[in-house]
Design an enzyme around this catalytic site. Structure first.
Site, PDB file in Angstrom:
ATOM      1  N   ALA A 132      -8.758 -19.362   1.318  1.00 42.66           N
ATOM      2  CA  ALA A 132     -10.206 -19.242   1.099  1.00 42.66           C
ATOM      3  C   ALA A 132     -10.606 -17.783   0.902  1.00 42.66           C
ATOM      4  CB  ALA A 132     -10.958 -19.838   2.285  1.00 42.66           C
ATOM      5  N   GLN A 175      -2.027 -22.527   4.849  1.00 44.69           N
ATOM      6  CA  GLN A 175      -2.817 -21.297   5.014  1.00 44.69           C
ATOM      7  C   GLN A 175      -4.215 -21.478   4.420  1.00 44.69           C
ATOM      8  OE1 GLN A 175      -0.126 -18.286   3.179  1.00 44.69           O
ATOM      9  NE2 GLN A 175      -0.509 -17.147   5.050  1.00 44.69           N
ATOM     10  N   GLY A 204       0.813  -1.211   0.000  1.00 46.84           N
ATOM     11  CA  GLY A 204       0.000   0.000   0.000  1.00 46.84           C
ATOM     12  C   GLY A 204       0.842   1.255   0.000  1.00 46.84           C
ATOM     13  N   LYS A 237      -8.696 -15.276  -0.115  1.00 44.51           N
ATOM     14  CA  LYS A 237      -8.142 -14.750  -1.359  1.00 44.51           C
ATOM     15  C   LYS A 237      -8.843 -15.333  -2.586  1.00 44.51           C
ATOM     16  CE  LYS A 237      -5.191 -11.933   0.520  1.00 44.51           C
ATOM     17  NZ  LYS A 237      -5.389 -10.480   0.404  1.00 44.51           N
ATOM     18  N   VAL A 292     -10.793  -1.306   8.666  1.00 43.29           N
ATOM     19  CA  VAL A 292     -11.479  -1.662   7.424  1.00 43.29           C
ATOM     20  C   VAL A 292     -12.673  -2.581   7.655  1.00 43.29           C
ATOM     21  CG1 VAL A 292      -9.463  -1.317   5.939  1.00 43.29           C
ATOM     22  CG2 VAL A 292      -9.882  -3.582   6.946  1.00 43.29           C
ATOM     23  N   THR A 305       7.347  -8.630   2.806  1.00 40.58           N
ATOM     24  CA  THR A 305       6.627  -7.549   3.473  1.00 40.58           C
ATOM     25  C   THR A 305       6.229  -8.035   4.867  1.00 40.58           C
ATOM     26  OG1 THR A 305       4.500  -8.302   2.607  1.00 40.58           O
ATOM     27  CG2 THR A 305       5.722  -6.717   1.261  1.00 40.58           C
ATOM     28  N   TYR A 335      -6.584 -18.261   4.798  1.00 40.91           N
ATOM     29  CA  TYR A 335      -6.062 -17.191   3.951  1.00 40.91           C
ATOM     30  C   TYR A 335      -6.370 -17.485   2.484  1.00 40.91           C
ATOM     31  CZ  TYR A 335      -2.589 -13.960   1.943  1.00 40.91           C
ATOM     32  OH  TYR A 335      -1.957 -12.973   1.226  1.00 40.91           O
TER      33      TYR A 335
END
Length: 261
Positions: free
Chosen positions: A152, A147, A18, A154, A64, A190, A150
């Protein structure tokens, strides 16, 4: 879309992809960026204000997963910049032990941000159209044994984004109004990588991280920029070490009913 003069709202804008995307937009002449994040944004605001000018960056400390926080962030952006051209639903986490939070942030918040983009950008509602970039992952295309939640979430980002961008979907999301695309990076170095495999011991985690073939963050940002500047709609752009930046090939289907298998 030309970057010069546009305004972008970016969730998860205080770090990682971001922050990198915001910097790239400003470097190329964007009028402004509105950074939305739950963490303290003072350092990034100070950095960007010094580098790009104080009036070109605003910060919205917001969750969010909150309807009111996100509504407030969109309103503040319009009040300050008087326009909105790009919404990037970039905020995400990886935490298999708190699976509900993963779904809330990685999928539900993406849907929330997309619908708010429609509310404020739809040409039929007084907006100027624009681009929505929804951040998925290669985990949204492949299966990820360590994962599953995660993956699911995505997968859900791709299913939702591709569906609303397809013929027969919401007419607000189209190539002549609000374009919708997905970004699907492979592993990149990241902060989210630290939560990728929490079940591993420290020793196994070091081995796991050393085994990963990271894609450069700069390549991921370049992919984000392509989705702004090029006229793609309903596409998923992938970033991998094997093929660099390319587009996932979706199977064609009928307008209203999925094709027979």
């Amino acid at each position: 879309m030309k970057v010069e003069g546009i305004v972008a709202l970016i969730t998860g804008g205080a770090s990682g992809f971001g922050k990198g995307f915001a910097a790239a937009l400003l470097q190329k002449g964007a009028k402004g960026v509105s950074l939305v994040d739950i963490s303290d944004g003072k350092n990034v605001i100070d950095e960007f204000s010094t580098k790009f000018g104080p009036e070109r960056v605003i910060y919205n400390r917001a969750d969010v997963t909150s309807d009111s926080d996100m509504e407030g962030a969109f309103k503040k952006t319009l009040d300050h910049f008087k326009r909105l051209d790009v919404v990037c639903n970039n905020a995400g986490i990886a935490n298999e032990t708190d699976w509900k939070k993963v779904i809330d942030i990685d999928l539900t918040a993406v849907i929330r941000g997309t619908l708010l983009a429609k509310q404020y950008m739809d040409k039929n509602n007084g907006g100027g159209g624009g681009v929505v970039i929804n951040v998925s992952s290669m985990a949204g295309i492949l299966f990820v044994p360590f994962q599953p939640v995660y993956a699911a979430a995505k997968h859900g980002v791709i299913g939702y984004s591709k569906s609303i961008a397809s013929p027969g979907g919401d007419p607000a999301f189209g190539p002549d109004n609000i374009r919708v695309n997905m970004v699907c990076p492979s592993f990149s170095d990241t902060p989210i990588i630290e939560k990728t495999a929490p079940h591993l011991s420290p020793e196994d985690y070091k081995e796991f991280k050393a085994s990963l073939d990271f894609v450069p963050v700069s390549d991921v940002i370049a992919a984000y920029m392509r989705l702004v500047e090029e006229d793609h709609h309903g596409e998923a752009i992938r970033i991998t070490t094997q093929k660099g930046i390319d587009f996932h090939k979706f199977r064609k289907q009928a307008k209203f009913v999925p094709s027979k298998i």
